[in-house]
Design an enzyme around this catalytic site. Structure first.
Site, mmCIF file in Angstrom:
data_model
loop_
_atom_site.group_PDB
_atom_site.id
_atom_site.type_symbol
_atom_site.label_atom_id
_atom_site.label_comp_id
_atom_site.label_asym_id
_atom_site.label_seq_id
_atom_site.Cartn_x
_atom_site.Cartn_y
_atom_site.Cartn_z
ATOM 1 N N GLY A 191 40.694 40.816 27.545
ATOM 2 C CA GLY A 191 41.702 39.758 27.770
ATOM 3 C C GLY A 191 40.893 38.481 27.961
ATOM 4 C CG ASP A 246 47.352 37.064 33.629
ATOM 5 O OD1 ASP A 246 48.362 36.329 33.205
ATOM 6 O OD2 ASP A 246 47.539 38.425 34.287
ATOM 7 C CG ASP A 269 39.770 47.151 19.717
ATOM 8 O OD1 ASP A 269 40.890 47.834 20.082
ATOM 9 O OD2 ASP A 269 40.117 46.263 18.600
ATOM 10 C CG LEU A 277 42.959 40.709 32.695
ATOM 11 C CD1 LEU A 277 42.447 39.291 33.268
ATOM 12 C CD2 LEU A 277 43.505 42.052 34.214
ATOM 13 C CB ALA A 316 47.529 44.603 27.341
ATOM 14 C CB SER A 361 50.919 41.562 27.435
ATOM 15 O OG SER A 361 51.094 40.011 27.081
ATOM 16 C CB SER A 407 53.683 45.400 34.256
ATOM 17 O OG SER A 407 54.443 44.510 34.010
ATOM 18 C CD GLU A 448 58.792 45.022 31.916
ATOM 19 O OE1 GLU A 448 59.976 45.750 31.290
ATOM 20 O OE2 GLU A 448 59.491 44.280 32.479
ATOM 21 C CE1 TYR A 489 52.902 45.350 28.586
ATOM 22 C CE2 TYR A 489 54.599 45.671 30.034
ATOM 23 C CZ TYR A 489 53.444 45.210 30.024
ATOM 24 O OH TYR A 489 52.272 44.618 30.841
ATOM 25 C CG HIS A 523 51.397 36.423 35.986
ATOM 26 N ND1 HIS A 523 51.965 38.008 36.000
ATOM 27 C CD2 HIS A 523 49.668 36.469 35.492
ATOM 28 C CE1 HIS A 523 51.095 38.554 35.582
ATOM 29 N NE2 HIS A 523 50.012 37.525 35.566
ATOM 30 N NE ARG A 550 54.289 35.287 30.151
ATOM 31 C CZ ARG A 550 53.821 35.684 30.911
ATOM 32 N NH1 ARG A 550 53.411 37.086 29.946
ATOM 33 N NH2 ARG A 550 54.849 36.570 30.998
HETATM 34 P P1 NAP Z 1 48.125 38.108 27.000
HETATM 35 O O1 NAP Z 1 48.406 36.741 27.412
HETATM 36 O O2 NAP Z 1 48.932 38.618 25.756
HETATM 37 O O3 NAP Z 1 46.630 38.614 26.731
HETATM 38 C C1 NAP Z 1 45.980 40.170 26.325
HETATM 39 C C2 NAP Z 1 44.869 40.289 25.951
HETATM 40 O O4 NAP Z 1 44.583 41.707 25.705
HETATM 41 C C3 NAP Z 1 44.344 39.577 24.702
HETATM 42 O O5 NAP Z 1 42.901 38.635 25.492
HETATM 43 C C4 NAP Z 1 44.137 40.145 24.330
HETATM 44 O O6 NAP Z 1 43.095 39.448 23.054
HETATM 45 C C5 NAP Z 1 43.819 41.016 24.476
HETATM 46 N N1 NAP Z 1 44.376 42.826 23.741
HETATM 47 C C6 NAP Z 1 44.942 43.187 23.227
HETATM 48 N N2 NAP Z 1 44.697 44.088 22.113
HETATM 49 C C7 NAP Z 1 43.725 44.073 23.020
HETATM 50 C C8 NAP Z 1 41.983 45.656 22.426
HETATM 51 N N3 NAP Z 1 43.186 46.703 21.544
HETATM 52 N N4 NAP Z 1 40.941 45.776 23.060
HETATM 53 C C9 NAP Z 1 40.904 44.674 24.078
HETATM 54 N N5 NAP Z 1 41.829 43.638 24.169
HETATM 55 C C10 NAP Z 1 42.669 43.402 23.141
HETATM 56 O O7 NAP Z 1 48.459 39.340 28.068
HETATM 57 P P2 NAP Z 1 49.068 38.393 30.143
HETATM 58 O O8 NAP Z 1 50.010 37.781 30.218
HETATM 59 O O9 NAP Z 1 47.307 37.424 30.108
HETATM 60 O O10 NAP Z 1 48.662 39.330 30.604
HETATM 61 C C11 NAP Z 1 47.110 39.854 30.833
HETATM 62 C C12 NAP Z 1 46.965 41.584 31.126
HETATM 63 O O11 NAP Z 1 48.586 41.982 32.290
HETATM 64 C C13 NAP Z 1 48.173 42.633 30.657
HETATM 65 O O12 NAP Z 1 47.291 43.426 30.637
HETATM 66 C C14 NAP Z 1 49.195 43.183 30.581
HETATM 67 O O13 NAP Z 1 50.228 44.185 30.412
HETATM 68 C C15 NAP Z 1 48.827 42.871 32.231
HETATM 69 N N6 NAP Z 1 50.314 42.417 32.812
HETATM 70 C C16 NAP Z 1 51.115 40.736 32.973
HETATM 71 C C17 NAP Z 1 51.605 40.010 32.984
HETATM 72 C C18 NAP Z 1 52.591 38.707 33.158
HETATM 73 O O14 NAP Z 1 53.443 37.922 33.666
HETATM 74 N N7 NAP Z 1 51.775 38.091 32.584
HETATM 75 C C19 NAP Z 1 52.696 40.474 34.400
HETATM 76 C C20 NAP Z 1 51.916 42.047 35.101
HETATM 77 C C21 NAP Z 1 51.413 42.539 34.086
HETATM 78 P P3 NAP Z 1 43.422 39.333 21.381
HETATM 79 O O15 NAP Z 1 43.132 37.907 21.482
HETATM 80 O O16 NAP Z 1 42.231 39.776 20.327
HETATM 81 O O17 NAP Z 1 45.151 39.695 21.224
HETATM 82 O O1 F7E Z 2 61.052 38.671 29.445
HETATM 83 C C1 F7E Z 2 65.465 37.770 28.563
HETATM 84 C C2 F7E Z 2 64.392 39.756 28.748
HETATM 85 O O2 F7E Z 2 59.510 39.270 27.265
HETATM 86 C C3 F7E Z 2 61.694 38.080 30.523
HETATM 87 C C4 F7E Z 2 55.063 40.730 30.663
HETATM 88 O O3 F7E Z 2 54.995 39.874 31.319
HETATM 89 O O4 F7E Z 2 56.371 40.523 32.238
HETATM 90 C C5 F7E Z 2 56.259 39.860 31.070
HETATM 91 O O5 F7E Z 2 57.585 41.228 30.372
HETATM 92 C C6 F7E Z 2 62.938 38.361 30.275
HETATM 93 C C7 F7E Z 2 63.870 39.764 29.694
HETATM 94 O O6 F7E Z 2 58.671 38.824 29.457
HETATM 95 C C8 F7E Z 2 65.149 36.559 25.547
HETATM 96 O O7 F7E Z 2 65.138 40.520 28.275
HETATM 97 C C9 F7E Z 2 66.223 36.439 27.570
HETATM 98 O O8 F7E Z 2 65.177 40.296 30.385
HETATM 99 O O9 F7E Z 2 59.528 36.342 29.267
HETATM 100 P P1 F7E Z 2 59.652 38.152 29.125
HETATM 101 P P2 F7E Z 2 59.291 40.671 30.596
HETATM 102 O O10 F7E Z 2 59.663 41.175 29.433
HETATM 103 O O11 F7E Z 2 59.895 40.858 31.699
HETATM 104 C C10 F7E Z 2 55.833 41.575 33.030
HETATM 105 C C11 F7E Z 2 55.959 41.611 33.794
HETATM 106 C C12 F7E Z 2 54.481 42.428 32.172
HETATM 107 O O12 F7E Z 2 53.773 43.001 32.601
HETATM 108 C C13 F7E Z 2 54.786 42.047 30.533
HETATM 109 O O13 F7E Z 2 53.297 41.865 30.250
HETATM 110 O O14 F7E Z 2 63.736 36.722 29.703
HETATM 111 N N1 F7E Z 2 64.949 37.433 27.370
HETATM 112 N N2 F7E Z 2 65.921 35.774 26.056
HETATM 113 C C14 F7E Z 2 64.138 36.982 26.600
HETATM 114 N N3 F7E Z 2 63.036 37.188 26.886
HETATM 115 C C15 F7E Z 2 61.830 36.524 25.239
HETATM 116 N N4 F7E Z 2 60.974 37.007 24.866
HETATM 117 N N5 F7E Z 2 63.197 36.033 24.401
HETATM 118 C C16 F7E Z 2 63.945 35.460 24.716
HETATM 119 O O15 F7E Z 2 64.884 35.039 23.731
#
Ligand code: NAP
Ligand code: F7E
Length: 343
Positions: A9, A14, A57, A79, A81, A83, A134, A136, A158, A188, A193
């Site tokens: 990732g 991240d 992959d 990382l 996924a 996401s 997460s 989630e 998810y 985060h 993002r």
């Molecule tokens: P992101 O920006 O969506 O990045 C996801 C990464 O996963 C990308 O580099 C993507 O690569 C890679 N990926 C997707 N499918 C893959 C596969 N089949 N094999 C290898 N790599 C693959 O996500 P992020 O926000 O940085 O989050 C990082 C991790 O933390 C994820 O696991 C997410 O679920 C978890 N997480 C995120 C949050 C948050 O709020 N950001 C919170 C809790 C947990 P490509 O460029 O090739 O698509």
């Molecule tokens: O939604 C509401 C939506 O898509 C946040 C991922 O990084 O954090 C992330 O998941 C909230 C939800 O993030 C829209 O219904 C309203 O309640 O920004 P989001 P997420 O689903 O919380 C967790 C921790 C992860 O692990 C995940 O990978 O916002 N919402 N209106 C909306 N959300 C989106 N995307 N778009 C809207 O129009």
């Protein structure tokens, strides 16, 4: 000799901050990339000269064994996924494969390359593994705030896949004595993002509206409550978790709750606009099963990891709006506009 880290990732939000942070600590950093011509490598273009890349992959076991064998990392950060939560209702099997089975494949790659078949307690000589769990997983939370001891009730495919990844990580720790940790990170965000997530969708739309390039912003549930922090802070916690004497599971967040409506208000206020003139509710954007409220109890992490968030929510939203105003202005001048996010 510098420590070596392998990050899956690396092209994600991240991965870019973690790669930067580990480089600043003197690590040799390897990023796993997939696809012949990965379009998202542009996100790490600033770091590319200092990073090493290896193909692989999370869907392909042999590629992970080969990557771990070639890099011989001290630390692996998983990382990678899919996401974006709503995608998990559209392609649940794919999301389960990548986010759930992908964790098992990476653990197996480490186990195979390390030759681990029985409990092995010398953590000093082991490849250390970080799993991106997460908030989630808490889903329809049974208590608020959520801590390391709160039970799970995931609300999306998810979240269910992340619960599998979480427990298989713990299971490899218990079965093979592997140094494997899970970071249960709450939402985060940052200027890096993805545009599909709500905070960035808002900051990009605010920038475009301010510059006269868009008029309306469609959103779903404005009442959802999240604990939002800054991604740059959270990658420091990931690293700190792998430096502890014993592996464990950790909750990382800010402990402060805001609604989506708060995010909208802060972002529009920052450029002197009234959000009520621009935001429209689209019922299609409301999720089939919503996570209504999440808030982290970071007592354990702040005491044991000596970790604290440094960016408050209003500051985070303002940082994202300012970054998007600069980006949209630049792209507009060069005639290469981002299309308005439609998710
Ligand atoms: P992101 O920006 O969506 O990045 C996801 C990464 O996963 C990308 O580099 C993507 O690569 C890679 N990926 C997707 N499918 C893959 C596969 N089949 N094999 C290898 N790599 C693959 O996500 P992020 O926000 O940085 O989050 C990082 C991790 O933390 C994820 O696991 C997410 O679920 C978890 N997480 C995120 C949050 C948050 O709020 N950001 C919170 C809790 C947990 P490509 O460029 O090739 O698509
Ligand atoms: O939604 C509401 C939506 O898509 C946040 C991922 O990084 O954090 C992330 O998941 C909230 C939800 O993030 C829209 O219904 C309203 O309640 O920004 P989001 P997420 O689903 O919380 C967790 C921790 C992860 O692990 C995940 O990978 O916002 N919402 N209106 C909306 N959300 C989106 N995307 N778009 C809207 O129009």
């Amino acid at each position: 000799m510098p420590k070596r880290a392998l990050i899956t990732g690396i092209t994600g939000q991240d991965g870019s901050y973690l790669g930067e942070y580990l480089l600043s600590l003197g690590y040799e950093v390897w990023g796993l990339v997939r696809g012949q011509a990965n379009p998202r490598k542009s996100r790490i273009s600033r770091l590319a000269a200092d990073l090493n890349f290896i193909n692989g992959d999370l869907m392909d076991q042999a590629s992970l064994v080969s990557a771990v064998d070639k890099v011989q990392p001290h630390e692996v950060y998983n990382l990678g996924a899919i996401s974006f939560v709503p995608m998990s209702w559209e392609q649940p099997e794919l999301v389960t494969e990548v986010n759930g089975m992908g964790v098992l494949r990476m653990l197996e790659a480490i186990r195979i390359v390390s030759g681990l078949s029985a409990p092995h307690r010398d953590h000093g000589s082991q490849i250390r593994f970080y799993q991106a769990s997460s908030s989630e997983m808490f889903g329809k939370a049974i208590e608020t705030p959520q801590s390391e001891t709160t039970g799970f009730h995931p609300r999306s495919p998810y979240g269910v896949a992340k619960v599998y990844g979480h427990f298989i990580t713990r299971n490899y720790r218990e079965s093979f004595g592997m140094y494997a940790v899970s970071g249960m990170l709450f939402n985060h965000e940052s200027p890096r993002r993805g545009a599909e997530f709500v905070t960035r969708k808002i900051s990009l739309a605010v920038a475009r509206i301010k510059l006269g390039l868009q008029d309306k912003l469609s959103l779903g549930n404005l009442d959802a409550v999240r604990d939002w922090g800054f991604a740059g802070d959270y990658v420091r916690a990931m690293h700190a978790m792998l430096q502890q004497e014993d592996p464990g599971d950790w909750v990382i967040g800010t402990g402060v709750m805001h609604t989506v409506r708060d995010a909208v208000q802060i972002a529009f206020d920052h450029v002197g606009l009234d959000w009520r003139d621009h935001v429209v509710i689209d019922p299609q954007l409301v999720r089939p099963a919503e996570v209504e409220i999440l808030c982290a109890d970071i007592g354990r992490a702040s005491a044991a990891l000596n970790w604290k968030p440094t960016v408050a929510f209003a500051e985070l939203m303002q940082m994202m709006v300012e970054s998007d105003v600069r980006q949209v202005t630049r792209e507009h001048e060069y005639g290469d506009l981002l299309t308005a996010a439609s998710w």
